[in-house]
Enzyme design. Structure first.
Site, PDB file in Angstrom:
ATOM      1  N   ASP A   8       0.851  -1.227  -0.306  1.00 36.36           N
ATOM      2  CA  ASP A   8       0.161  -0.072  -0.037  1.00 36.36           C
ATOM      3  C   ASP A   8       0.867   1.318  -0.164  1.00 36.36           C
ATOM      4  O   ASP A   8       1.582   1.474   0.959  1.00 36.36           O
ATOM      5  CB  ASP A   8      -1.122   0.051   1.180  1.00 36.36           C
ATOM      6  CG  ASP A   8      -1.964   1.062   1.121  1.00 36.36           C
ATOM      7  OD1 ASP A   8      -2.306   1.810   0.029  1.00 36.36           O
ATOM      8  OD2 ASP A   8      -2.503   1.220   2.281  1.00 36.36           O
ATOM      9  N   ASP A 103      -2.761   2.453  -6.211  1.00 34.30           N
ATOM     10  CA  ASP A 103      -1.746   2.503  -5.115  1.00 34.30           C
ATOM     11  C   ASP A 103      -1.726   1.439  -4.117  1.00 34.30           C
ATOM     12  O   ASP A 103      -1.115   1.447  -3.131  1.00 34.30           O
ATOM     13  CB  ASP A 103      -2.024   3.943  -4.378  1.00 34.30           C
ATOM     14  CG  ASP A 103      -3.337   3.941  -3.656  1.00 34.30           C
ATOM     15  OD1 ASP A 103      -4.108   3.021  -3.835  1.00 34.30           O
ATOM     16  OD2 ASP A 103      -3.347   4.882  -2.834  1.00 34.30           O
ATOM     17  N   GLU A 104      -2.310   0.131  -4.536  1.00 33.07           N
ATOM     18  CA  GLU A 104      -2.340  -0.988  -3.678  1.00 33.07           C
ATOM     19  C   GLU A 104      -2.595  -2.261  -4.416  1.00 33.07           C
ATOM     20  O   GLU A 104      -3.099  -2.291  -5.573  1.00 33.07           O
ATOM     21  CB  GLU A 104      -3.773  -0.624  -3.064  1.00 33.07           C
ATOM     22  CG  GLU A 104      -3.987  -1.729  -1.805  1.00 33.07           C
ATOM     23  CD  GLU A 104      -5.441  -1.349  -1.264  1.00 33.07           C
ATOM     24  OE1 GLU A 104      -5.645  -2.137  -0.310  1.00 33.07           O
ATOM     25  OE2 GLU A 104      -6.143  -0.410  -1.681  1.00 33.07           O
TER      26      GLU A 104
END
Length: 352
Positions: A8, A103-104
């Protein structure tokens, strides 16, 4: 036993802006729409978070909490390009990558030959490579199952990682507060507390039949998670089909004004979530869900090319008037169905 890493990125959009403009690093910063256009915050850096600024918050509220907040509109093309660079780094260690947003992502490194097969060292190396090559920080969680890897990635933020080994899973779960389990929101946590359920240890001695009666299908998911059961595989080709938000109310509502106010709030959160997976906000359909005090629910959808609040409000009001039948409403939800990638590519070909 599998080896799952959940990576993350730390306040991703804001981190990119701080990287590209070092003068922004030590001041409260947020990415979002302007207050005069009823904008919403996509993300905020840690100095801004100390003032209570959070993602999905109305920009006007954020500015009240932090009047000297620096607000930027965001650069989605830069964020998408950086996300592709991060994914390329992941691919050096495994082909089993399941992106959740820009983003993950989940990574399955069970059979990876790198770092002598150590998931802990692979996560460290990935984070170090991201820092060296992109000047960004990432946090990671390492565990034998997906949901625990996600929980673990939150435990040593920012720029850290947390490992739950197979031998530690049981002890970790026994002490895990139920609100830390993905899918357990504030209202659900309160309903669990009313039944004396605070940790996974409490759920383990609670009858599954009672959980199913109180929480429906989610009762089984909760029971399984508390036992350490999560058989979901990493899906590299997984295409997200929908994005949604919903809120279970502490008290039933009976008038449209209350519902309209709630939809205004939910829409802001839906917009933030959708931008993470579909920055241009193009969709196939959008819809609303109402659950009534007799636990029956109804869903209505409307074909629409782009997320649109006024259309959702109109659809929700129509649903309220036609299907409520004087019942109280205990849950309100909004969702969008995403375009099939093949259809989207054809549209680009036809109209591009």
């Amino acid at each position: 036993m599998r080896k799952i890493i959940h990576v993350d990125m730390d306040c991703f959009y804001a981190a990119i802006e701080m990287r590209d403009n070092p003068r922004l690093r030590d001041i409260p910063l947020a990415i979002g729409g302007s207050a005069d256009r009823r904008g919403v915050i996509s993300t905020a850096n840690y100095p801004a978070r100390r003032y209570g600024v959070r993602s999905a918050m109305a920009t006007a509220t954020a500015l009240r909490l932090c009047p000297h907040l620096t607000l930027l509109p965001g650069r989605m093309e830069v964020y998408k390009s950086t996300s592709r660079q991060i994914r390329e780094i992941f691919s050096r260690y495994t082909s089993l990558i399941e992106p959740l947003s820009l983003d993950e992502a989940y990574l399955d490194v069970t059979d990876s030959p790198h770092c002598n097969g150590s998931a802990t060292r692979i996560a460290e190396e990935i984070r170090r490579t991201i820092a060296d090559e992109l000047n960004l920080t990432a946090s990671a969680g390492i565990a034998p199952i997906k949901f625990l890897a996600k929980v673990a990635s939150e435990l040593n933020k920012p720029n850290g990682q947390y490992v739950i080994t197979p031998e530690q899973v049981d002890d970790f779960l026994l002490a895990l507060p139920l609100e830390k389990i993905p899918g357990v929101g504030k209202v659900t946590a309160k309903r669990l507390e009313e039944r004396g359920l605070h940790t996974c240890a409490d759920v383990r001695v609670y009858a599954l039949a009672d959980l199913l009666k109180a929480f429906g299908k989610f009762g089984r998911v909760l029971w399984e998670r508390c036992q350490g059961i999560d058989d979901r595989q990493i899906s590299p080709d997984r295409q997200r089909k929908s994005v949604g938000v919903e809120k279970t109310l502490a008290q039933d509502i009976h008038n449209w004004d209350q519902c309209e106010n709630l939809i205004e709030q939910l829409y802001q959160e839906l917009e933030v979530r959708l931008k993470r997976v579909k920055p241009d906000l193009h969709i196939a359909r959008q819809g609303v869900k109402l659950k009534f005090d007799d636990f029956q629910q109804t869903t209505q959808e409307h074909v629409w090319p782009m997320l649109n609040k006024q259309d959702l409000l109109k659809l929700a009001q129509q649903t309220w008037q036609e299907r409520r039948k004087s019942r109280g409403v205990r849950l309100v939800g909004l969702h969008v169905t995403l375009l099939d990638p093949q259809i989207e590519r054809q549209l680009v070909f036809d109209w591009g």
